[in-house]
Design a protein around this motif. Structure first.
Motif, short mmCIF file in Angstrom:
data_model
loop_
_atom_site.label_atom_id
_atom_site.label_comp_id
_atom_site.label_asym_id
_atom_site.label_seq_id
_atom_site.Cartn_x
_atom_site.Cartn_y
_atom_site.Cartn_z
N ILE A 189 66.90 -35.36 -54.30
CA ILE A 189 67.24 -36.60 -54.99
C ILE A 189 68.77 -36.69 -55.10
O ILE A 189 69.47 -35.68 -55.00
CB ILE A 189 66.58 -36.70 -56.38
N PRO A 190 69.33 -37.90 -55.28
CA PRO A 190 70.77 -38.11 -55.11
C PRO A 190 71.69 -37.27 -55.97
O PRO A 190 72.84 -37.01 -55.56
CB PRO A 190 70.93 -39.60 -55.41
N GLY B 262 64.75 -43.64 -50.82
CA GLY B 262 63.91 -44.03 -51.94
C GLY B 262 62.55 -43.39 -51.87
O GLY B 262 62.36 -42.35 -51.22
N PHE C 90 67.11 -45.99 -54.05
CA PHE C 90 68.20 -45.34 -54.79
C PHE C 90 69.44 -46.23 -54.89
O PHE C 90 70.28 -46.01 -55.76
CB PHE C 90 68.59 -44.02 -54.12
N GLY D 176 70.39 -47.52 -58.26
CA GLY D 176 70.75 -46.62 -59.35
C GLY D 176 72.22 -46.26 -59.40
O GLY D 176 72.64 -45.53 -60.29
N GLN E 76 73.73 -43.34 -52.90
CA GLN E 76 72.66 -44.26 -52.50
C GLN E 76 71.56 -43.60 -51.69
O GLN E 76 70.59 -44.24 -51.32
CB GLN E 76 73.26 -45.43 -51.71
N TYR E 77 71.73 -42.33 -51.41
CA TYR E 77 70.69 -41.62 -50.67
C TYR E 77 70.81 -40.13 -50.94
O TYR E 77 71.83 -39.63 -51.42
CB TYR E 77 70.79 -41.89 -49.15
N VAL F 6 65.12 -46.03 -61.65
CA VAL F 6 65.76 -45.47 -60.47
C VAL F 6 66.80 -44.42 -60.85
O VAL F 6 66.91 -43.38 -60.21
CB VAL F 6 66.40 -46.59 -59.62
N THR F 7 67.55 -44.70 -61.91
CA THR F 7 68.55 -43.73 -62.37
C THR F 7 67.90 -42.41 -62.73
O THR F 7 68.39 -41.33 -62.38
CB THR F 7 69.32 -44.28 -63.57
N SER G 220 66.73 -40.60 -59.74
CA SER G 220 67.86 -40.12 -58.94
C SER G 220 68.43 -38.82 -59.51
O SER G 220 69.33 -38.22 -58.92
CB SER G 220 68.97 -41.18 -58.91
N ARG H 175 72.00 -38.97 -62.36
CA ARG H 175 73.33 -39.14 -61.80
C ARG H 175 74.40 -38.49 -62.67
O ARG H 175 74.17 -37.56 -63.42
CB ARG H 175 73.62 -40.63 -61.59
#
Length: 425
Positions: free
Chosen positions: A55-56, A81, A97, A100, A104-105, A393-394, A397, A400
């Motif tokens: 995940i990012p 995603g 992603f 978020g 982005q990936y 999404v955050t 991810s 973040r």
């Protein structure tokens, strides 16, 4: 007993038990800061490990280590995603992603390649690494861990190494935490997983092509992770209680429950199994203690949560990055060791618990997509500063760079220590 191997020193600033993502990240970033670090791992890398979908948030530690270009050059497939077949209608829905922020990936990757890449980078940055070595016990002096005793595969000798601090990054082996800490199993997440690999698989179509697929059924859920070209990692997760009740072989349960899927079954209709089955069980837990005199833990040695939203490597590397910053200060200002590690443990535990709380709630598949979005907002954004969909999404991810755990400050402790005693270098 011999005290050290030929060409290998016996005294370090830090010893790291385990060369997986948590240990290698911690070791590499500490070596980058000029500290003498020894990593001891019982395997020879590259070695197999499950957990191929990232995940990012993992991109932050990879940037610190200088590995993002190598991940791209190595051909790891970008993951933009995920696609869920989840909720009360079992409808298919997805997320990206890009909604978020920041990264982005992430990537899908064969873990043997990724883990070896991170450990090799730790070596490049100056860490000493001994593979095929098993830590047998810590060395203690007056109640403080001051090193470890270890053996080398194929020899009968025991070796010793000492350090100012020892980091337990030994994964679920929990070399130090098993000795110094009790552990809490998270009962809602006591599960069994069985997985294998398939070739000649159909991929998700269009914008979903690189997505991980998570498909819920009555008895549990399946993952489908695109590794490369037409290869999928496919796993089934089900409650331990169901396995105990049915007493059905896991391989037979996997095949039986696969027939209850929709999108995954379609993707595998012309596929062929290309590997044997592997299993794991009862893995969601938290240690009561994350540190003690002379030692601290990170990664799966500290805590692990169900793999539903692919947080394993992300938690390991993010925590390794945080810990490296904290250990760097503790080595310079030894008087702050206890309060500094307290802050690390509190931040790590809060970070982990937010993800665990969401995963436990997400397991309720009687709700709608909108409910899961709202649940994510309640966990990470109760004031509603962003939309529920963006908060979802955050969270998926990896929260973040917004989470306070990523911004531990020790400045006040350092100021107090600098006044009372000079720094050690």
């Amino acid at each position: 007993m011999p005290s050290n191997l030929i060409g290998v020193a016996s005294d370090y600033d830090v010893i790291v038990i385990g060369g997986g993502p948590a240990g290698a990240t911690t070791a590499g970033l500490l070596a980058q800061r000029g500290h003498r670090v020894l990593v001891i791992d019982r395997e020879r890398f590259p070695r197999y490990h499950v957990g191929e979908s990232l995940i990012p948030v993992v991109m932050g530690p990879m940037q610190e280590l200088g590995l993002t270009d190598r991940m791209e050059a190595r051909g790891f497939e970008r993951k933009y995603g995920g696609t869920f077949v989840w909720g009360n209608s079992r409808a298919s829905w997805n997320f990206s992603f890009i909604d978020g922020g920041e990264h982005q990936y992430a990537y899908h990757t064969r873990r043997a390649d990724l883990d070896a890449m991170i450990l090799d980078r730790a070596k490049e940055l100056g860490a000493f690494v001994i593979e095929e070595a098993t830590v047998k016990e810590p060395i203690e002096e007056d109640g403080r861990v001051t090193g470890v005793r270890y053996t080398i595969r194929g020899t009968g000798d025991t070796y010793e190494a000492t350090a100012r601090l020892v980091v337990d990054a030994s994964g679920q082996a929990r070399v130090l935490t098993r000795r110094y800490s009790e552990m809490t199993w998270h009962e809602k997440l006591r599960s069994v997983a069985v997985w294998t690999y398939f070739d000649n698989c159909e991929r998700l179509a269009g914008d979903e092509y690189t997505n991980i697929l998570i498909e819920g059924i009555d008895a549990g859920w399946f993952w489908g992770i695109p590794i490369d070209k037409g290869t999928l990692s496919v796993g089934f997760v089900t409650p331990s209680s169901l396995v105990n009740e049915t007493k059905q072989p896991l391989e037979a349960l996997f095949a039986e429950q696969m027939r209850n899927t929709t999108r995954l079954k379609h993707m595998l209709r012309d596929a062929r199994q290309s590997a044997g089955f592997r299993t794991a069980r009862d893995w969601s837990y938290t240690n009561h203690t994350f540190h003690g005199k002379g030692w601290v833990c990170v990664g799966d040695a500290a805590a692990f949560v169900d793999p539903l939203i692919s947080t394993g490597v992300a938690l390991a590397t993010t925590a390794g990055s945080i810990l490296a910053k904290v250990v760097d200060k503790v080595l310079t200002y030894p008087a702050i060791e206890d309060p500094a590690f307290d802050r690390y443990a509190t931040a790590y535990r809060n970070f982990f618990n937010e993800i665990r709380t969401f995963v436990e709630g997400f397991y309720d598949r009687t709700k709608t997509k909108e409910h899961y979005h709202a649940m994510a907002q309640q966990v990470i954004d109760p004031e509603g500063k962003n939309t529920p969909a963006a908060d979802f999404v955050t969270l998926l991810s990896g929260l973040r760079g917004k989470h306070h755990a990523l911004h531990i400050t020790l400045d006040d402790l350092v100021e107090q220590a600098a006044v009372s005693a000079p720094a050690q270098v």
